[in-house]
Scaffold this motif. Structure first.
Motif, mmCIF file in Angstrom:
data_model
loop_
_atom_site.group_PDB
_atom_site.id
_atom_site.type_symbol
_atom_site.label_atom_id
_atom_site.label_comp_id
_atom_site.label_asym_id
_atom_site.label_seq_id
_atom_site.Cartn_x
_atom_site.Cartn_y
_atom_site.Cartn_z
ATOM 1 N N GLN A 8 3.568 -0.799 -14.213
ATOM 2 C CA GLN A 8 2.676 0.201 -14.815
ATOM 3 C C GLN A 8 1.229 -0.027 -14.399
ATOM 4 N N ALA A 9 0.831 -1.280 -14.240
ATOM 5 C CA ALA A 9 -0.529 -1.578 -13.788
ATOM 6 C C ALA A 9 -0.748 -1.050 -12.372
ATOM 7 N N TYR A 10 0.261 -1.190 -11.510
ATOM 8 C CA TYR A 10 0.159 -0.621 -10.165
ATOM 9 C C TYR A 10 -0.054 0.890 -10.257
ATOM 10 N N ILE A 11 0.765 1.559 -11.061
ATOM 11 C CA ILE A 11 0.674 3.016 -11.196
ATOM 12 C C ILE A 11 -0.690 3.423 -11.749
ATOM 13 N N ASP A 12 -1.169 2.703 -12.766
ATOM 14 C CA ASP A 12 -2.485 3.001 -13.345
ATOM 15 C C ASP A 12 -3.592 2.838 -12.312
ATOM 16 N N ASN A 13 -3.527 1.768 -11.521
ATOM 17 C CA ASN A 13 -4.540 1.525 -10.490
ATOM 18 C C ASN A 13 -4.516 2.616 -9.421
ATOM 19 N N ASN A 59 4.958 12.873 -5.633
ATOM 20 C CA ASN A 59 6.294 13.419 -5.412
ATOM 21 C C ASN A 59 6.206 14.812 -4.794
ATOM 22 N N LYS A 60 5.320 15.647 -5.309
ATOM 23 C CA LYS A 60 5.143 17.003 -4.771
ATOM 24 C C LYS A 60 4.646 16.953 -3.321
ATOM 25 N N LEU A 61 3.711 16.057 -3.054
ATOM 26 C CA LEU A 61 3.201 15.913 -1.691
ATOM 27 C C LEU A 61 4.299 15.429 -0.741
ATOM 28 N N ALA A 62 5.136 14.519 -1.235
ATOM 29 C CA ALA A 62 6.237 13.996 -0.421
ATOM 30 C C ALA A 62 7.265 15.092 -0.134
ATOM 31 N N LEU A 84 15.296 11.274 -2.129
ATOM 32 C CA LEU A 84 14.748 10.827 -0.856
ATOM 33 C C LEU A 84 15.593 11.354 0.294
ATOM 34 N N ASN A 85 14.920 11.823 1.307
ATOM 35 C CA ASN A 85 15.593 12.280 2.522
ATOM 36 C C ASN A 85 16.185 11.047 3.210
ATOM 37 N N PRO A 86 17.506 10.995 3.389
ATOM 38 C CA PRO A 86 18.114 9.800 3.986
ATOM 39 C C PRO A 86 17.698 9.548 5.427
ATOM 40 N N LYS A 87 17.115 10.537 6.082
ATOM 41 C CA LYS A 87 16.664 10.377 7.464
ATOM 42 C C LYS A 87 15.284 9.726 7.554
ATOM 43 N N VAL A 88 14.616 9.579 6.405
ATOM 44 C CA VAL A 88 13.263 9.022 6.376
ATOM 45 C C VAL A 88 13.319 7.567 5.934
ATOM 46 N N GLY A 104 1.540 -3.073 -1.479
ATOM 47 C CA GLY A 104 2.193 -3.154 -2.787
ATOM 48 C C GLY A 104 2.085 -1.854 -3.567
ATOM 49 N N HIS A 105 0.931 -1.230 -3.504
ATOM 50 C CA HIS A 105 0.736 0.037 -4.204
ATOM 51 C C HIS A 105 1.566 1.161 -3.567
ATOM 52 N N ALA A 106 1.621 1.161 -2.240
ATOM 53 C CA ALA A 106 2.449 2.157 -1.549
ATOM 54 C C ALA A 106 3.923 1.960 -1.910
ATOM 55 N N MET A 107 4.360 0.717 -2.002
ATOM 56 C CA MET A 107 5.743 0.438 -2.381
ATOM 57 C C MET A 107 6.019 0.863 -3.823
ATOM 58 N N ALA A 108 5.020 0.769 -4.684
ATOM 59 C CA ALA A 108 5.203 1.220 -6.069
ATOM 60 C C ALA A 108 5.444 2.723 -6.109
ATOM 61 N N ILE A 109 4.701 3.478 -5.316
ATOM 62 C CA ILE A 109 4.927 4.926 -5.259
ATOM 63 C C ILE A 109 6.296 5.208 -4.659
ATOM 64 N N TYR A 110 6.654 4.499 -3.618
ATOM 65 C CA TYR A 110 7.984 4.652 -3.026
ATOM 66 C C TYR A 110 9.067 4.375 -4.078
ATOM 67 N N ALA A 111 8.857 3.372 -4.896
ATOM 68 C CA ALA A 111 9.825 3.053 -5.958
ATOM 69 C C ALA A 111 9.968 4.212 -6.940
ATOM 70 N N THR A 112 8.872 4.919 -7.216
ATOM 71 C CA THR A 112 8.980 6.077 -8.109
ATOM 72 C C THR A 112 9.808 7.173 -7.454
ATOM 73 N N PHE A 113 9.736 7.280 -6.131
ATOM 74 C CA PHE A 113 10.556 8.268 -5.426
ATOM 75 C C PHE A 113 12.032 7.931 -5.567
ATOM 76 N N LYS A 114 12.328 6.629 -5.711
ATOM 77 C CA LYS A 114 13.716 6.191 -5.865
ATOM 78 C C LYS A 114 14.173 6.241 -7.329
ATOM 79 N N GLY A 115 13.257 6.619 -8.244
ATOM 80 C CA GLY A 115 13.626 6.770 -9.636
ATOM 81 C C GLY A 115 13.121 5.707 -10.576
#
Length: 72
Positions: free
Chosen positions: A4-9, A22-25, A36-40, A58-69
């Protein structure tokens, strides 16, 4: 640092919520029909987030994790 701290930051830095990212992705074809598009690869997404929004890895991975649910 907690997830949550990552997301807040990220929101403080970019003004965007995970839902905004998510909308931008979806527009870029990284997410199709809410999944997630399996080709990406994760690297394509994290590189986009690093370049366009100046997020660290780390922050980019946190957003990626939200894409995975991940929510916590």
């Amino acid at each position: 640092m907690s997830f949550q701290a990552y997301i807040d930051n990220i929101q403080s830095k970019t003004g965007k919520t995970p839902a905004d990212f998510n909308k931008l992705a979806e527009k870029r074809g990284f997410i199709i029909d809410g999944k997630l598009n399996p080709k990406v690869k994760a690297t394509e997404i994290t590189n986009w987030l690093k370049e366009e929004f100046e997020l660290g890895h780390g922050h980019a991975m946190a957003i990626y994790a939200t894409f995975k649910g991940k929510t916590e």
